[in-house]
Scaffold this motif. Structure first.
Motif, PDB file in Angstrom:
ATOM      1  N   LEU A 122      92.816 109.271  30.907  1.00  0.00           N
ATOM      2  CA  LEU A 122      91.666 108.884  31.723  1.00  0.00           C
ATOM      3  C   LEU A 122      91.958 109.013  33.213  1.00  0.00           C
ATOM      4  CD1 LEU A 122      88.847 107.733  30.986  1.00  0.00           C
ATOM      5  CD2 LEU A 122      89.798 105.466  31.333  1.00  0.00           C
ATOM      6  N   THR A 123      93.118 108.557  33.651  1.00  0.00           N
ATOM      7  CA  THR A 123      93.411 108.460  35.084  1.00  0.00           C
ATOM      8  C   THR A 123      94.336 109.548  35.616  1.00  0.00           C
ATOM      9  OG1 THR A 123      95.370 107.077  34.802  1.00  0.00           O
ATOM     10  CG2 THR A 123      93.234 105.946  34.939  1.00  0.00           C
ATOM     11  N   GLY A 124      95.127 110.152  34.748  1.00  0.00           N
ATOM     12  CA  GLY A 124      96.130 111.110  35.193  1.00  0.00           C
ATOM     13  C   GLY A 124      97.407 110.448  35.678  1.00  0.00           C
TER      14      GLY A 124
ATOM     15  N   TYR B 296      96.925 103.802  41.657  1.00  0.00           N
ATOM     16  CA  TYR B 296      95.690 103.617  40.897  1.00  0.00           C
ATOM     17  C   TYR B 296      94.514 103.419  41.848  1.00  0.00           C
ATOM     18  CZ  TYR B 296      92.255 101.787  37.676  1.00  0.00           C
ATOM     19  OH  TYR B 296      91.108 101.595  36.957  1.00  0.00           O
ATOM     20  N   LEU B 297      94.690 102.542  42.846  1.00  0.00           N
ATOM     21  CA  LEU B 297      93.603 102.263  43.791  1.00  0.00           C
ATOM     22  C   LEU B 297      93.180 103.518  44.555  1.00  0.00           C
ATOM     23  CD1 LEU B 297      94.653  98.770  45.139  1.00  0.00           C
ATOM     24  CD2 LEU B 297      92.714  99.295  43.645  1.00  0.00           C
ATOM     25  N   ALA B 298      94.086 104.460  44.731  1.00  0.00           N
ATOM     26  CA  ALA B 298      93.743 105.720  45.395  1.00  0.00           C
ATOM     27  C   ALA B 298      92.739 106.524  44.568  1.00  0.00           C
ATOM     28  CB  ALA B 298      95.003 106.545  45.647  1.00  0.00           C
ATOM     29  N   ARG B 299      92.616 106.218  43.284  1.00  0.00           N
ATOM     30  CA  ARG B 299      91.674 106.923  42.410  1.00  0.00           C
ATOM     31  C   ARG B 299      90.328 106.200  42.310  1.00  0.00           C
ATOM     32  NH1 ARG B 299      94.337 111.029  40.265  1.00  0.00           N
ATOM     33  NH2 ARG B 299      92.729 111.595  38.795  1.00  0.00           N
TER      34      ARG B 299
ATOM     35  N   ALA C 259      88.437 110.433  37.462  1.00  0.00           N
ATOM     36  CA  ALA C 259      89.108 110.747  36.197  1.00  0.00           C
ATOM     37  C   ALA C 259      90.144 111.842  36.418  1.00  0.00           C
ATOM     38  CB  ALA C 259      88.081 111.184  35.150  1.00  0.00           C
ATOM     39  N   HIS C 260      90.955 112.044  35.410  1.00  0.00           N
ATOM     40  CA  HIS C 260      92.013 113.055  35.455  1.00  0.00           C
ATOM     41  C   HIS C 260      91.442 114.437  35.750  1.00  0.00           C
ATOM     42  CE1 HIS C 260      95.844 114.862  34.719  1.00  0.00           C
ATOM     43  NE2 HIS C 260      95.434 115.519  33.659  1.00  0.00           N
ATOM     44  N   ASP C 261      90.225 114.724  35.262  1.00  0.00           N
ATOM     45  CA  ASP C 261      89.612 116.046  35.476  1.00  0.00           C
ATOM     46  C   ASP C 261      88.909 116.165  36.837  1.00  0.00           C
ATOM     47  OD1 ASP C 261      87.248 114.614  35.217  1.00  0.00           O
ATOM     48  OD2 ASP C 261      86.612 115.614  33.370  1.00  0.00           O
ATOM     49  N   GLY C 262      88.949 115.100  37.654  1.00  0.00           N
ATOM     50  CA  GLY C 262      88.351 115.138  38.988  1.00  0.00           C
ATOM     51  C   GLY C 262      86.943 114.576  39.068  1.00  0.00           C
ATOM     52  N   SER C 263      86.328 114.310  37.944  1.00  0.00           N
ATOM     53  CA  SER C 263      84.966 113.756  37.952  1.00  0.00           C
ATOM     54  C   SER C 263      85.014 112.249  38.182  1.00  0.00           C
ATOM     55  CB  SER C 263      84.270 114.051  36.615  1.00  0.00           C
ATOM     56  OG  SER C 263      84.931 113.368  35.558  1.00  0.00           O
ATOM     57  N   TRP C 264      83.877 111.693  38.607  1.00  0.00           N
ATOM     58  CA  TRP C 264      83.778 110.239  38.763  1.00  0.00           C
ATOM     59  C   TRP C 264      83.248 109.648  37.474  1.00  0.00           C
ATOM     60  CZ3 TRP C 264      86.275 108.021  42.475  1.00  0.00           C
ATOM     61  CH2 TRP C 264      86.458 108.670  43.702  1.00  0.00           C
TER      62      TRP C 264
END
Length: 189
Positions: free
Chosen positions: A51-53, A66-69, A100-105
């Motif tokens: 989910l997060t990478g 994590y907060l950077a995401r 998300a890991h794929d760059g989407s929100w």
């Protein structure tokens, strides 16, 4: 007796394997976060990484990474929620956007609870992240649909009313019906 100890160790390993298998099959991301300023993750499930990478290896397994995401508009809410949970030791329960890991929100529901040792000292925050993007999309679609209906209902040139199917009660009337009948909305309802 060494045999009893070996049997207990084997039972513990088997129990840990069963628990890990269950956690890794769940559709939620599971994590264990150390309490206090360090904010290091001591466990993250494969779904968390997916989910997060973020991974435990290197320097990406901490709260700041994590907060950077977290979406820029939601960072303060997450920081405040985290600070409040840390001060009060109450469960964290937040919904916010996350890259998300794929760059989407995506939207996530983050829920964690502080566990303590037998003396009451904090051990770790155990939490789950659930992707609620579909729920948020459905809520937005419902709001939009309700707004379109309200605009059509209020702007209709013909008199319209909403009634309760179980009993003869008007729930709402539009301005055209009020003009047609010569009553105010409050008088009709």
């Amino acid at each position: 007796d060494i045999t009893a100890q070996k049997a207990a160790e084997a039972a513990l390993r088997e129990s840990e394997t069963h628990l890990r298998t269950i956690v890794e099959q769940m559709p939620v991301a599971v994590y264990r976060l150390e309490p206090g300023a360090s904010g290091r993750y001591s466990y993250i499930s494969p779904r968390f990484t997916e989910l997060t990478g973020l991974m435990l290896e290197g320097h990406v397994g901490d709260l700041e990474a994590y907060l950077a995401r977290v979406h820029p508009d939601d960072v303060d809410t997450v920081r405040q929620g985290d600070a409040k949970a840390g001060q009060t030791c109450q469960p964290l329960d937040l919904e916010y956007r996350l890259r998300a890991h794929d760059g989407s929100w995506i939207w996530v529901h983050d829920r964690s609870t502080l566990t303590r040792d037998e003396r009451g000292h904090p051990l770790a925050w155990h939490g789950v992240l659930l992707d609620i993007s579909e729920k948020k999309s459905m809520e937005a679609a419902l709001r939009e649909s309700e707004m379109r209906f309200r605009l059509a209902f209020e702007g209709a040139g013909i008199g319209m009313s909403l009634t309760d199917p179980q009993r003869p009660v008007l729930l709402d009337v539009n301005p055209a019906l009020c003009r047609l009948l010569g009553y105010t909305r409050d008088q009709l309802l």
